[in-house]
Scaffold this active site. Structure first.
Site, PDB file in Angstrom:
ATOM      1  CG  HIS A 188     -33.618   6.921  -5.138  1.00 53.48           C
ATOM      2  ND1 HIS A 188     -34.218   6.394  -6.407  1.00 53.48           N
ATOM      3  CD2 HIS A 188     -32.597   7.588  -5.512  1.00 53.48           C
ATOM      4  CE1 HIS A 188     -33.352   6.759  -7.400  1.00 53.48           C
ATOM      5  NE2 HIS A 188     -32.233   7.385  -7.035  1.00 53.48           N
ATOM      6  CD  GLU A 189     -30.188   9.421  -3.187  1.00 52.55           C
ATOM      7  OE1 GLU A 189     -29.279   9.034  -3.306  1.00 52.55           O
ATOM      8  OE2 GLU A 189     -30.733  10.444  -4.089  1.00 52.55           O
ATOM      9  CG  HIS A 248     -27.910   5.418  -5.145  1.00 52.73           C
ATOM     10  ND1 HIS A 248     -27.826   4.817  -6.613  1.00 52.73           N
ATOM     11  CD2 HIS A 248     -29.083   6.347  -5.581  1.00 52.73           C
ATOM     12  CE1 HIS A 248     -28.690   5.439  -7.376  1.00 52.73           C
ATOM     13  NE2 HIS A 248     -29.470   6.428  -6.721  1.00 52.73           N
TER      14      HIS A 248
END
Length: 458
Positions: free
Chosen positions: A21-22, A25
């Site tokens: 997920h990170e 980003h």
């Protein structure tokens, strides 16, 4: 040992999902020319860190229950040069900010697709949708469902496995008062020669709370064939392993009661958590007495026993199962469809909970997730990959909700900025943040309370 296995599986699952997920980003931030100050796995005290050539600090923190990416932001840093201001997150166009924020949830959806693709590519063995005899008085019994009826269509859509039938049924139950099925009589897992498909209509009660027991409550349960009480698999570090049970052992009696079928053995194990059972088994034509103490586990609000064994799967069981193998292209299409359908149903369930049609008891917290991680890891790689996929897509869906503190909350701010031509003021964002903290804190409290209820059978 079960606790340690669950903890290990939980850390691996959360670690993978959070990092992906990170990383979504982070990669899009770098692609947009934004400087990233920190990429952190976990929260709290930094246990280890290193800074790369681009100036990003990679940190491992004490509590591995999340993570974050911290970009350069002019609202938090002072004395920045013009070049640094151009590399700050908040100075980017609204389109780039939307891309950077949405990249995290999108990465979770892509991971779910990849995991499902691996599962489907490897081949999947599933139960045929053959039903057990419904309990008298249940909607299925009233509709005329009989033991060993196999579901062939749900609301006109063909189904070939129990998982497909379950999925179609759950979606219909959430919106229609009548569920239409086509069934055919079977014997030994095979349709009876010349038996026609029968159409049945299951009329639902006025209020059908969606939950893990909704299908059994309606009288729709999977038929499991009677198998001889012969051990086919023993999980390492399980209660059965500690008792000395081996593959090929035939269970003759438990506490003096004769055992003729595997199902009888399972019922006694489930009914005796943390209670010693005296087993007489036959091994290489010799009888041996063993003591089995089933582990105690929580399941749907009840405490049950679990031994960590499975039966020998002979030809009788094979007739009740279907094996699917897909090529790379077909497996990818099935993975995309599975991710989409599961994501859509997650949103439906959330909506049902908001309007009161689904119980908040369906919310699960870290304890339940850790338990599920451990259970699926013990079952095998396919089950664990499916678990990772469903948690990953759920994480993607939840993060897209328009709630402050979540990625969806930031996206909501940016869409308002597009419509009004100016960003939401810092004062209003602070107010929304406080509301978000209260709302998410309340949901987490309910989820953890549900976990404790399941764990201690309150």
């Amino acid at each position: 040992m079960n606790f340690l296995n669950s903890l290990w599986a939980f850390v691996v699952a959360i670690g993978l999902l959070v990092v992906i997920h990170e990383l979504g980003h982070y990669l899009v931030m770098r692609w947009c020319g934004v400087r990233v100050l920190r990429f952190a796995f976990g929260f709290g005290k930094v246990l280890w860190s290193r800074t790369d050539k681009s100036g990003t600090e990679w940190a491992l923190c004490l509590w591995p229950l999340g993570g974050y990416v911290k970009p350069l932001d002019t609202r938090e840093e002072t004395g920045l040069s013009n070049a640094e201001r151009l590399a700050a997150f908040d100075t980017q166009s609204v389109g780039k900010r939307i891309a950077m924020v949405s990249a995290g949830p999108i990465a979770n959806f892509l991971l779910a697709i990849l995991l499902y693709w691996v599962v489907f590519l490897n081949g999947v063995s599933e139960w045929r949708p053959i039903l057990a005899a419904p309990e008298p008085g249940t909607p299925a019994a009233v509709a005329g469902i009989h033991a060993n009826d196999m579901v062939t269509r749900v609301d006109g859509d063909t189904v070939s496995s129990w998982s497909e039938a379950q999925w179609q049924l759950l979606q219909l139950i959430s919106k229609d008062p009548v569920v239409s099925l086509a069934v055919v009589a079977t014997e030994g897992g095979v349709p009876v020669a010349g038996a026609p498909d029968r159409g049945v209509e299951i009329r639902l009660p006025a209020e059908v709370p969606l939950g893990p027991t909704v299908l059994p409550d309606l009288g729709l349960k999977l038929a499991v064939p009677q198998l001889p009480p012969i051990v086919g698999q023993v999980q390492p570090e399980s209660a059965a392993f500690a008792a000395g049970i081996q593959v090929g052992d035939r269970v003759l009696s438990v506490n003096g009661a004769p055992i003729s079928a595997w199902g009888e053995f399972v019922k006694l194990i489930r009914a005796h958590p943390e209670q010693p059972l005296t087993l007489v088994i036959e091994r290489q034509e010799q009888q041996t007495t063993l003591t089995l103490k089933p582990a105690s586990v929580a399941e749907q609000g009840q405490t049950i026993g679990r031994a960590g064994i499975s039966p020998e799967q002979g030809s009788a069981l094979a007739a009740y199962k279907i094996h699917k193998t897909l090529g790379p292209g077909a497996a990818f299409g099935a993975a995309v469809a599975e991710t989409y359908e599961k994501s859509r149903f997650t949103l439906v369930m959330m909506g049902q909970m908001i309007v009161g049609k689904a119980s908040l008891d369906n919310l699960s917290g870290p304890i339940s997730i850790a338990s599920a991680a451990g259970q699926t890891a013990r079952i095998g790689l396919e089950a664990f990959l499916r678990f990772l996929a469903i948690v990953s897509l759920s994480l993607g869906v939840i993060n897209l909700l328009p709630l402050p503190l979540l990625d969806g909350g930031h996206l909501m701010y940016y869409f308002v900025e597009i419509l009004t031509g100016k960003p939401i003021s810092a004062e209003r964002q602070a107010l929304f943040q406080r509301f978000g903290v209260f709302l998410l804190g309340s949901l987490m409290f309910i989820a953890v309370f549900n976990d404790l209820q399941r764990l201690f059978n309150w």
